[in-house]
Design a protein around this motif. Sequence first.
Motif, PDB file in Angstrom:
ATOM      1  N   LEU A 259      22.563  52.690  26.971  1.00 47.47           N
ATOM      2  CA  LEU A 259      22.750  51.332  27.495  1.00 47.47           C
ATOM      3  C   LEU A 259      21.406  50.600  27.595  1.00 47.47           C
ATOM      4  O   LEU A 259      21.295  49.417  27.239  1.00 47.47           O
ATOM      5  N   GLY A 260      20.385  51.279  28.088  1.00 47.51           N
ATOM      6  CA  GLY A 260      19.071  50.648  28.221  1.00 47.51           C
ATOM      7  C   GLY A 260      18.451  50.305  26.879  1.00 47.51           C
ATOM      8  O   GLY A 260      17.855  49.234  26.713  1.00 47.51           O
ATOM      9  N   ASN A 261      18.581  51.201  25.908  1.00 44.54           N
ATOM     10  CA  ASN A 261      18.005  50.933  24.582  1.00 44.54           C
ATOM     11  C   ASN A 261      18.727  49.779  23.897  1.00 44.54           C
ATOM     12  O   ASN A 261      18.099  48.947  23.233  1.00 44.54           O
ATOM     13  N   GLN A 262      20.042  49.712  24.076  1.00 42.16           N
ATOM     14  CA  GLN A 262      20.804  48.599  23.506  1.00 42.16           C
ATOM     15  C   GLN A 262      20.362  47.270  24.115  1.00 42.16           C
ATOM     16  O   GLN A 262      20.186  46.270  23.402  1.00 42.16           O
ATOM     17  N   ALA A 263      20.146  47.242  25.420  1.00 44.56           N
ATOM     18  CA  ALA A 263      19.688  46.008  26.073  1.00 44.56           C
ATOM     19  C   ALA A 263      18.276  45.647  25.626  1.00 44.56           C
ATOM     20  O   ALA A 263      17.963  44.477  25.386  1.00 44.56           O
ATOM     21  N   MET A 264      17.401  46.654  25.496  1.00 44.79           N
ATOM     22  CA  MET A 264      16.022  46.387  25.098  1.00 44.79           C
ATOM     23  C   MET A 264      15.950  45.835  23.677  1.00 44.79           C
ATOM     24  O   MET A 264      15.197  44.913  23.385  1.00 44.79           O
ATOM     25  N   VAL A 265      16.735  46.390  22.773  1.00 44.84           N
ATOM     26  CA  VAL A 265      16.742  45.903  21.392  1.00 44.84           C
ATOM     27  C   VAL A 265      17.282  44.477  21.316  1.00 44.84           C
ATOM     28  O   VAL A 265      16.800  43.647  20.543  1.00 44.84           O
ATOM     29  N   LYS A 266      18.275  44.175  22.143  1.00 44.30           N
ATOM     30  CA  LYS A 266      18.924  42.862  22.095  1.00 44.30           C
ATOM     31  C   LYS A 266      18.097  41.794  22.796  1.00 44.30           C
ATOM     32  O   LYS A 266      17.953  40.672  22.280  1.00 44.30           O
ATOM     33  N   TYR A 267      17.532  42.110  23.967  1.00 40.85           N
ATOM     34  CA  TYR A 267      16.873  41.089  24.780  1.00 40.85           C
ATOM     35  C   TYR A 267      15.355  41.275  24.878  1.00 40.85           C
ATOM     36  O   TYR A 267      14.669  40.386  25.371  1.00 40.85           O
ATOM     37  N   GLY A 268      14.840  42.415  24.459  1.00 47.64           N
ATOM     38  CA  GLY A 268      13.425  42.686  24.640  1.00 47.64           C
ATOM     39  C   GLY A 268      13.189  43.406  25.957  1.00 47.64           C
ATOM     40  O   GLY A 268      13.996  43.339  26.897  1.00 47.64           O
ATOM     41  N   LEU A 269      12.045  44.094  26.033  1.00 48.01           N
ATOM     42  CA  LEU A 269      11.773  44.913  27.219  1.00 48.01           C
ATOM     43  C   LEU A 269      11.563  44.059  28.465  1.00 48.01           C
ATOM     44  O   LEU A 269      12.095  44.368  29.538  1.00 48.01           O
ATOM     45  N   LYS A 270      10.818  42.968  28.362  1.00 50.20           N
ATOM     46  CA  LYS A 270      10.507  42.163  29.544  1.00 50.20           C
ATOM     47  C   LYS A 270      11.768  41.561  30.163  1.00 50.20           C
ATOM     48  O   LYS A 270      11.979  41.633  31.383  1.00 50.20           O
ATOM     49  N   ARG A 271      12.624  40.962  29.335  1.00 43.29           N
ATOM     50  CA  ARG A 271      13.852  40.355  29.873  1.00 43.29           C
ATOM     51  C   ARG A 271      14.776  41.413  30.453  1.00 43.29           C
ATOM     52  O   ARG A 271      15.466  41.173  31.451  1.00 43.29           O
ATOM     53  N   THR A 272      14.790  42.598  29.841  1.00 46.28           N
ATOM     54  CA  THR A 272      15.618  43.680  30.377  1.00 46.28           C
ATOM     55  C   THR A 272      15.118  44.100  31.752  1.00 46.28           C
ATOM     56  O   THR A 272      15.910  44.275  32.700  1.00 46.28           O
TER      57      THR A 272
END
Length: 542
Positions: free
Chosen positions: A517-530
């Motif tokens: 779940l975290g990797n999917q969010a990071m790829v989609k929104y970037g690390l900072k926004r996540t």
Amino acid sequence: MGWFTKLLKGSDHKILRGQYHGKYGEDRIWDNHHSSMDDLTDIEKEDIDRAIALSLSEEDHKGKKVVDYDSQSEDEELCKIDDDEEDEHLVKVHLDEDERLAKIQQEEEERLAKIQQEDEHLAKIQQEEEERLAKIQQEDECLAKIQQEDERLAKAQLEEDEQLARAIQESLKIGSPPQYDNGSSILSFPHLFPPGYRICAGCKTEIGQGRFLSCMGGVWHPECFCCHACHLPITDYEIPTNSSGLIEYRAHPFWLQKYCPSHELDGTSRCCSCERMEPRDTKYLLLDDGRKLCLECLDSSIMDTHECQPLYLEIQEFYEGLNMKLEQQIPMLLVERQALNEAMEGEKNGHHHLPETRGLCLSEEQTVTTISRRPRIAAGYRAIDMITEPYRLIRCCEVTAILVLYGLPRLLTGSILAHEMMHAWLRLKGYPNLSPEVEEGICQVLAHMWLESELYSGFGNDGASSSTSSLSSSSPSSSSVSTKKGKRSDFEKKLGDFFKHQIESDTSSAYGDGFRLGNQAMVKYGLKRTLDHIHMTGSFPY
């Protein structure tokens, strides 16, 4: 005037006669003339003078006409000359104009010829492109036919296997050998095929006519399908069947080593790092806490706290490259398994990866035993003479220390450090109490990112993935870190891929599902926004 006419006639006659005769004798002409003039009266002489004057006047007039005529002829001659020159000039102008037009026409013809050549060249290129596209289309159609044929053969093979399975099932009633299913961990029953129909995946020779096994995406001689641990063939004659009468085998999901199921319980050694089940005669380093380390993992292992400090600094630079610098200096200690378990028991909070925890981020004040000098290897590949010392942890901030299990390869040690440092960062940056799925998941994302950055910088683009691309653009330190390490072996690269595979395939809810779940969010929104979303909501963005 009749007398004057007569006189003139007479005078003319006499003059003519005088002229005629004068040709023969000049004296006679003038004699006659003088004699005639003496006989005339004064009046007649006066008339004659007038007549002579009139005659002279007429002759002057005729002469003037002659002169005028001559002048006119000269003018006409001059006009004629001017006309000729004008004609010559016009002829020359026409010739020049004709030559210019001829030259223009020739240039136009050459230009048209050049355009025609270009058109022919373009037509040729277009024809070649059409032929190339037609060839590509033919190749695509050919590949499609081949794919259809492969699918048909696969379907036919499946149907054939099912028919053979049914036939074998029927044969079980009359005492034939037991049936084996086709599966990832179950052997298929040996079939009979004509010679040359199959090539053994073990010895790479022709199977010929006789028994063979179909498993792991290939076919095998029964004697070639051997256990990686005991080297015995995994067949119905050497190894007993399970309760269902089927021969089972195990295969490592990453290393694809096949072995007998019994070796999972009979104490056959596995490496504590790469988890490979090595053959029984393989040498291992026996650590004092009971773990065994294969010699390939030992080659890059980190054994004491001092030896781990450069790697710890590299992880800190990695975080700085992500704009996630930790201002506090957090102690990092390498410890034995027992010391790690004792420290974990002293923590009031925290989530730990069971059955074995390899790293820990401490928040409580306590005393832990750290390794101050690496052990030496004695006879029998045993680690001895390791020096340890107590280390008192004092609370200076929300994090008191980071502990990592000693004796692990550099890439595994670094991924554990990256994971535990993310725990420290979350606590120091005031993130709320997070669920295990969110906190462990985002920590695993950072560990995975660090592994990818190491493989990318050390081995080129073939070791990078999509998240590495986003990391490389935001982390200037990732390239500088790679200069501090030597060239890695092919095994170390494979080992790094294995550690990534462990993170990606973890089945636990906190570490496995949380990472995905975290990797999917990071790829989609970037690390900072996540991270911002986690800080505000305590959950991953969707």
